[in-house]
Design a protein around this motif. Sequence first.
Motif, short mmCIF file in Angstrom:
data_model
loop_
_atom_site.label_atom_id
_atom_site.label_comp_id
_atom_site.label_asym_id
_atom_site.label_seq_id
_atom_site.Cartn_x
_atom_site.Cartn_y
_atom_site.Cartn_z
N GLU A 1 3.14 2.96 8.34
CA GLU A 1 3.30 1.60 8.84
C GLU A 1 3.69 0.62 7.74
O GLU A 1 4.26 -0.44 8.01
CB GLU A 1 2.05 1.12 9.57
CG GLU A 1 0.87 0.77 8.69
CD GLU A 1 -0.26 0.15 9.49
OE1 GLU A 1 -0.03 -0.87 10.15
OE2 GLU A 1 -1.37 0.71 9.48
N ASP A 2 3.43 0.96 6.48
CA ASP A 2 3.85 0.07 5.40
C ASP A 2 5.36 0.09 5.20
O ASP A 2 5.92 -0.70 4.45
CB ASP A 2 3.15 0.44 4.08
CG ASP A 2 3.54 1.81 3.57
OD1 ASP A 2 3.80 2.70 4.40
OD2 ASP A 2 3.56 2.01 2.35
N GLN B 1 0.44 6.33 9.08
CA GLN B 1 0.51 6.48 7.62
C GLN B 1 1.80 5.88 7.06
O GLN B 1 1.91 5.61 5.87
CB GLN B 1 0.39 7.94 7.22
CG GLN B 1 1.60 8.80 7.57
CD GLN B 1 1.55 10.17 6.93
OE1 GLN B 1 1.29 10.30 5.74
NE2 GLN B 1 1.76 11.20 7.74
N ARG C 1 1.90 5.18 0.22
CA ARG C 1 1.50 6.31 1.04
C ARG C 1 1.12 7.49 0.17
O ARG C 1 1.54 7.58 -0.99
CB ARG C 1 2.66 6.71 1.96
CG ARG C 1 3.11 5.56 2.83
CD ARG C 1 4.09 6.04 3.88
NE ARG C 1 5.24 6.73 3.30
CZ ARG C 1 6.25 6.10 2.76
NH1 ARG C 1 6.25 4.79 2.67
NH2 ARG C 1 7.29 6.77 2.29
N PRO C 2 0.36 8.44 0.68
CA PRO C 2 -0.01 9.63 -0.10
C PRO C 2 1.19 10.38 -0.64
O PRO C 2 1.10 11.08 -1.61
CB PRO C 2 -0.78 10.47 0.93
CG PRO C 2 -1.32 9.48 1.90
CD PRO C 2 -0.28 8.39 1.98
N ASP D 1 3.92 7.30 13.04
CA ASP D 1 2.61 7.68 12.51
C ASP D 1 2.11 6.53 11.64
O ASP D 1 2.84 5.98 10.82
CB ASP D 1 2.75 8.96 11.67
CG ASP D 1 1.40 9.57 11.32
OD1 ASP D 1 0.55 8.84 10.80
OD2 ASP D 1 1.22 10.78 11.54
N ARG E 1 0.86 -1.19 0.00
CA ARG E 1 0.00 0.00 0.00
C ARG E 1 0.89 1.22 0.00
O ARG E 1 1.75 1.40 0.84
CB ARG E 1 -0.88 0.00 1.27
CG ARG E 1 -1.74 1.23 1.39
CD ARG E 1 -2.68 1.07 2.56
NE ARG E 1 -1.96 0.83 3.79
CZ ARG E 1 -1.38 1.79 4.50
NH1 ARG E 1 -1.44 3.04 4.09
NH2 ARG E 1 -0.73 1.52 5.62
#
Length: 427
Positions: free
Chosen positions: A277-278, A275, A27-28, A273, A25
Amino acid sequence: MPELAAGGAGDDGESGEEASGGGRRRRPLRTSLIVLAAIAVAAAAGIAATGSLGGDSGGSSNAAPSGPPATAKVQRTTLTDSETVDGNLGFGDASTVQAPAAASGDTGAGQSGQSGQSGQNGQSGQGGASGAGTSTGTITWLPEAGKVIRRGDPVYRVDQQQVPLLYGSFPLYRTLADGTKGADVKMLEKNLRALGYTGFTVDDTYTSDTAAAVKQWQDDLNRTETGTVKPGDALVADGARRVADIKTSTGAALSGNLLTWTGTSRIVSVDLDVQFEDLVQKGTKATVKLPDNSTVEAEVTDIGTPTTAQGSSGDSGSSGSSGDNNSSNSNNNQVTLPVELTVKDQKGLGRYQAAAVNVTLKAESHKDVLVVPVNALVAKRGGGYAVEVVTADGTKLVPVKLGMFADSKVEVSGTGIKEGSVVGVPK
């Protein structure tokens, strides 16, 4: 001017998310980088569309070609997906050693139970009993904060009798004597053997030979030579421990909390954070930057459960919060993932015992790939990306497929892209 794509994949170009692969996944941040690249080079793409960069010419035949304002070479390198976050260097969470509970026959009421949570660096915090009641005696010696206690060393003294540390996975919970059988017998005998006592077989049976070795051990500890071992005669942990804080004093009765301790190796803790964690899994490599700007390598060894920490409420006003205040406080909650990193090179940490550090997590690497600066990308009409390759005759737009983004660079591939090629970098 042709229509410019802000980040979609075209027939001959992929977005950075698609090319990264692995099913991770993204991240932004990755999308932001693509959009940023498109914005940064939109002007250059517009120039290219007019034909002034040597691509498809739609201008006057006597217009002189012009080169890009800056250039960079296509490089072959290893690109690593990383993120730098705040961390803390220390010895991990401290656990509490309590006075053993008062013995009650041989029922194990005075067992040395686990005291507090296990340390973050994998060292259990087994200490005195957590049961009610207190043992009799006066504390006559305590270690200093910072002292490292190893197998056989005294943790404290009661009436001048040493209470030593043993290594094991569970505490002493019953009286061990001739004829006793069990895993706790084997644990005791392993410790006696490691401390140099002999004349017995290391197994799960407490024999008269074991009792003889115990008497020698008790004599060396300045204890009464009973040949039996009771709960509270020793403390058990799964390795050496470092004293963090002393909770009582010499001359006090043996009761309550005595001290806190941690593991002996310095570790790095990060409240990550979610966001990011991947980026982490056990074995993920990282670089730790110390306050003096030196660095050491680390590895993720433990990942906890996401927790919500209440943010600072600032000027919170009165304690009787209104509904609006409650909503505001709720917004301050931040979900973080506790991550622990182990540093093998303890000498590389210098004299730092506790310090704020920067941790660069290295989640993924692509080796031997071609890269260009992110802002060398040109958004193509209809989607996808190209780079402006400088040739002997001028420049031309060459379509590229995108891979990983990292360190302001992007992995590229495609026909006509090779190491050493010169590409335009619009300003």
